[in-house]
Design an enzyme around this catalytic site. Structure first.
Site, PDB file in Angstrom:
ATOM      1  N   HIS A   1       0.857  -1.193   0.000  1.00 15.18           N
ATOM      2  CA  HIS A   1       0.000   0.000   0.000  1.00 15.18           C
ATOM      3  C   HIS A   1       0.888   1.236   0.000  1.00 15.18           C
ATOM      4  O   HIS A   1       1.284   1.737   1.053  1.00 15.18           O
ATOM      5  CB  HIS A   1      -0.915  -0.039   1.232  1.00 15.18           C
ATOM      6  CG  HIS A   1      -1.940   1.052   1.278  1.00 15.18           C
ATOM      7  ND1 HIS A   1      -3.141   0.916   1.956  1.00 15.18           N
ATOM      8  CD2 HIS A   1      -1.965   2.304   0.745  1.00 15.18           C
ATOM      9  CE1 HIS A   1      -3.843   2.032   1.842  1.00 15.18           C
ATOM     10  NE2 HIS A   1      -3.133   2.910   1.121  1.00 15.18           N
TER      11      HIS A   1
ATOM     12  N   GLU B   1     -11.281   3.387   6.101  1.00 15.36           N
ATOM     13  CA  GLU B   1     -10.208   4.286   6.568  1.00 15.36           C
ATOM     14  C   GLU B   1     -10.911   5.388   7.365  1.00 15.36           C
ATOM     15  O   GLU B   1     -10.888   5.376   8.588  1.00 15.36           O
ATOM     16  CB  GLU B   1      -9.423   4.863   5.379  1.00 15.36           C
ATOM     17  CG  GLU B   1      -8.306   5.824   5.784  1.00 15.36           C
ATOM     18  CD  GLU B   1      -7.641   6.526   4.586  1.00 15.36           C
ATOM     19  OE1 GLU B   1      -8.206   6.502   3.464  1.00 15.36           O
ATOM     20  OE2 GLU B   1      -6.565   7.127   4.787  1.00 15.36           O
TER      21      GLU B   1
ATOM     22  N   HIS C   1       1.163   4.858  -2.431  1.00 13.71           N
ATOM     23  CA  HIS C   1       0.745   5.682  -3.586  1.00 13.71           C
ATOM     24  C   HIS C   1       2.013   6.329  -4.118  1.00 13.71           C
ATOM     25  O   HIS C   1       2.659   7.086  -3.374  1.00 13.71           O
ATOM     26  CB  HIS C   1      -0.244   6.760  -3.150  1.00 13.71           C
ATOM     27  CG  HIS C   1      -1.486   6.193  -2.538  1.00 13.71           C
ATOM     28  ND1 HIS C   1      -2.658   6.033  -3.237  1.00 13.71           N
ATOM     29  CD2 HIS C   1      -1.737   5.729  -1.279  1.00 13.71           C
ATOM     30  CE1 HIS C   1      -3.581   5.505  -2.447  1.00 13.71           C
ATOM     31  NE2 HIS C   1      -3.032   5.310  -1.258  1.00 13.71           N
TER      32      HIS C   1
ATOM     33  N   ASP D   1       1.649   4.034   2.831  1.00 15.01           N
ATOM     34  CA  ASP D   1       0.612   4.889   2.227  1.00 15.01           C
ATOM     35  C   ASP D   1       1.234   6.027   1.404  1.00 15.01           C
ATOM     36  O   ASP D   1       1.363   5.903   0.179  1.00 15.01           O
ATOM     37  CB  ASP D   1      -0.326   5.438   3.313  1.00 15.01           C
ATOM     38  CG  ASP D   1      -1.727   5.740   2.793  1.00 15.01           C
ATOM     39  OD1 ASP D   1      -2.023   5.394   1.638  1.00 15.01           O
ATOM     40  OD2 ASP D   1      -2.534   6.326   3.545  1.00 15.01           O
ATOM     41  N   ASP D   2       1.580   7.133   2.066  1.00 17.38           N
ATOM     42  CA  ASP D   2       2.154   8.303   1.373  1.00 17.38           C
ATOM     43  C   ASP D   2       3.366   8.762   2.182  1.00 17.38           C
ATOM     44  O   ASP D   2       3.308   9.779   2.901  1.00 17.38           O
ATOM     45  CB  ASP D   2       1.106   9.419   1.300  1.00 17.38           C
ATOM     46  CG  ASP D   2      -0.134   8.971   0.560  1.00 17.38           C
ATOM     47  OD1 ASP D   2      -0.092   8.890  -0.684  1.00 17.38           O
ATOM     48  OD2 ASP D   2      -1.140   8.663   1.225  1.00 17.38           O
TER      49      ASP D   2
ATOM     50  N   HIS E   1      -9.688   1.050  -1.198  1.00 17.29           N
ATOM     51  CA  HIS E   1      -9.610   1.701   0.115  1.00 17.29           C
ATOM     52  C   HIS E   1     -11.012   1.641   0.724  1.00 17.29           C
ATOM     53  O   HIS E   1     -11.984   2.043   0.070  1.00 17.29           O
ATOM     54  CB  HIS E   1      -9.222   3.167  -0.037  1.00 17.29           C
ATOM     55  CG  HIS E   1      -7.760   3.394  -0.290  1.00 17.29           C
ATOM     56  ND1 HIS E   1      -7.090   2.825  -1.330  1.00 17.29           N
ATOM     57  CD2 HIS E   1      -6.851   4.156   0.378  1.00 17.29           C
ATOM     58  CE1 HIS E   1      -5.815   3.222  -1.289  1.00 17.29           C
ATOM     59  NE2 HIS E   1      -5.657   4.033  -0.263  1.00 17.29           N
TER      60      HIS E   1
HETATM   61  N1  ADE Z   1      -4.689   8.738  -1.881  1.00 19.45           N
HETATM   62  C1  ADE Z   1      -3.469   8.846  -1.371  1.00 19.45           C
HETATM   63  N2  ADE Z   1      -3.477   8.518  -0.079  1.00 19.45           N
HETATM   64  C2  ADE Z   1      -4.737   8.168   0.235  1.00 19.45           C
HETATM   65  C3  ADE Z   1      -5.368   7.734   1.410  1.00 19.45           C
HETATM   66  N3  ADE Z   1      -4.722   7.552   2.561  1.00 19.45           N
HETATM   67  N4  ADE Z   1      -6.697   7.473   1.366  1.00 19.45           N
HETATM   68  C4  ADE Z   1      -7.377   7.644   0.235  1.00 19.45           C
HETATM   69  N5  ADE Z   1      -6.809   8.057  -0.902  1.00 19.45           N
HETATM   70  C5  ADE Z   1      -5.503   8.313  -0.905  1.00 19.45           C
HETATM   71 ZN    ZN Z   2      -3.828   4.731   0.519  1.00 15.48          ZN
END
Ligand code: ADE
Ligand code: ZN
Length: 369
Positions: free
Chosen positions: A15, A198, A17, A276-277, A195
């Site tokens: 996971h 969350e 992005h 994630d990011d 997703h």
């Molecule tokens: N796009 C990038 N990060 C995300 C996240 N945590 N939740 C939903 N979309 C995303």
């Molecule tokens: Zn994500």
């Protein structure tokens, strides 16, 4: 030391992005070479803008950051930078999300985006030995027609994409809205993920499973509100790609100590740890593991279970998956052997070793494996 164990253990990430891996220094460099007017004057200024109150407040900044990506080489450089970092953290395999609509809506061609990313993946496999898969995400705040159009654009590059996913703002955009496009994607042979759970309710996790026929749930931390759903997720061992630092930065949990990852493990859910990011949330996969280990007092068994779950949950073919799991278990055996030699008892008793005689376990260290 469990910290060394976490750093050294071979990992897989499920996971991430790719646009969320764009670090401010590279963002600046790319903006400059594309002669873009950029709303920040320094890297420090960019970082100080990374204060989020919820998912939406993050996404606004994230889409703005992705706006610097114009040329094929921009996508290449961003992807290469992530792969180098992942490799340095002993990631052996990674399954990467990309958001084509973020770019095609700005007039960048689908081909530019995917060829840049793909070229970096091929180079990393060759030069770093890191394998990868690409997952194309639809932005759920956009229309289903836009998602269908994106799926069409992807078809000439089908060989490069293993699956489709669903991301962006969750609440108010239920998975079932995307049933038609996911049906088409499945018909075309793509795997599906989404997703769900969350910021959104457990009900969205159920919809993703039932309507979108997903192989994995991204995040899914809110599933615990529905006991029947938890039962189903446990029975089917549906992998959940949890992202602890992201969850704290986006206020899904008040602090890392309040994160429910350990509880999810105890419930028997197939939990994995991911970043994630990472450029926005203060850490890559290792930092995520270190944070939850310390805050939730995870032991070696827990870390091993989380890592093994990830390898099991990859979309790799049987052969590469088995190769990586064997490598993981060889690492564990070597770790235990070294622990015994140091007589520090810094070993652990995961199921692979449970056949060992009781005496050696009572001494707190394991016999050779
Ligand atoms: N796009 C990038 N990060 C995300 C996240 N945590 N939740 C939903 N979309 C995303
Ligand atoms: Zn994500």
């Amino acid at each position: 030391m469990i910290e060394t164990f976490i750093r050294d253990i071979p990992k897989t990430e499920l996971h991430i992005h790719i646009e969320g891996s764009l670090e401010p220094d590279l963002m600046f460099e790319i903006a400059e070479r594309n002669k873009l007017v950029f709303p920040f004057n320094s890297i420090k200024e960019v970082r100080s803008a990374y204060q989020f109150t919820d998912l939406k407040s993050f996404l606004d900044v994230y889409y703005e950051g992705a706006g610097v990506l114009v040329q094929e080489r921009d996508f290449y450089d961003m992807t290469r930078a992530y792969l180098k970092r992942a490799h340095a953290q002993n990631v052996r395999h990674t399954e990467i999300f990309f958001d084509p609509q973020t770019h095609t809506n700005r007039g960048i061609s689908f081909e530019t985006v995917i060829t840049g990313i793909h070229r970096a993946l091929v180079d990393a496999q060759r030069h770093l030995g890191i394998s990868s898969k690409l997952i194309m995400c639809f932005l759920r705040h956009l229309s289903t027609d836009s998602a269908i159009e994106t799926l069409k654009q992807a078809l000439p590059f089908k060989e490069w994409i293993v699956g489709v996913g669903l991301d962006s703002c969750e609440v108010g955009y239920p998975p079932e809205k995307f049933t038609r496009v996911f049906d088409k994607a499945l018909e075309e042979g793509f795997l599906t993920v989404a997703h769900a759970g969350e910021e959104g309710p457990a009900e969205y996790v159920r919809q993703a499973l039932e309507k979108l026929r997903v192989s994995r749930i991204d995040h899914g931390v809110r599933c615990v509100a529905d006991t029947q759903l938890v039962k189903k997720l446990v029975a089917e061992q549906v992998p959940l790609t949890v992202c602890p630092l992201s969850n704290v930065r986006l206020h899904i949990f008040d602090s890392i100590k309040k994160h429910n990852l350990k509880h999810m493990l105890e419930l028997g859910l197939c939990v994995t740890v991911n970043s994630d990011d990472p450029a926005y949330f203060g850490g890559y996969i290792t930092e995520n593991f270190l944070a939850v280990q310390e805050a939730l007092n995870l032991n070696h068994d827990d870390i091993y279970r989380l890592v093994k779950n990830s390898f099991e949950a990859t979309f790799l073919d049987k052969q590469r998956k088995q190769y990586l799991i064997t490598e993981l278990d060889t690492f564990i055996s070597g770790y235990n052997q070294r622990g015994m030699e140091r007589h520090k008892g810094d070993t652990f008793t995961h199921s692979m070793h449970q056949t060992l005689n009781k005496e050696s376990c009572d001494r707190g260290s394991l016999g050779s494996v």
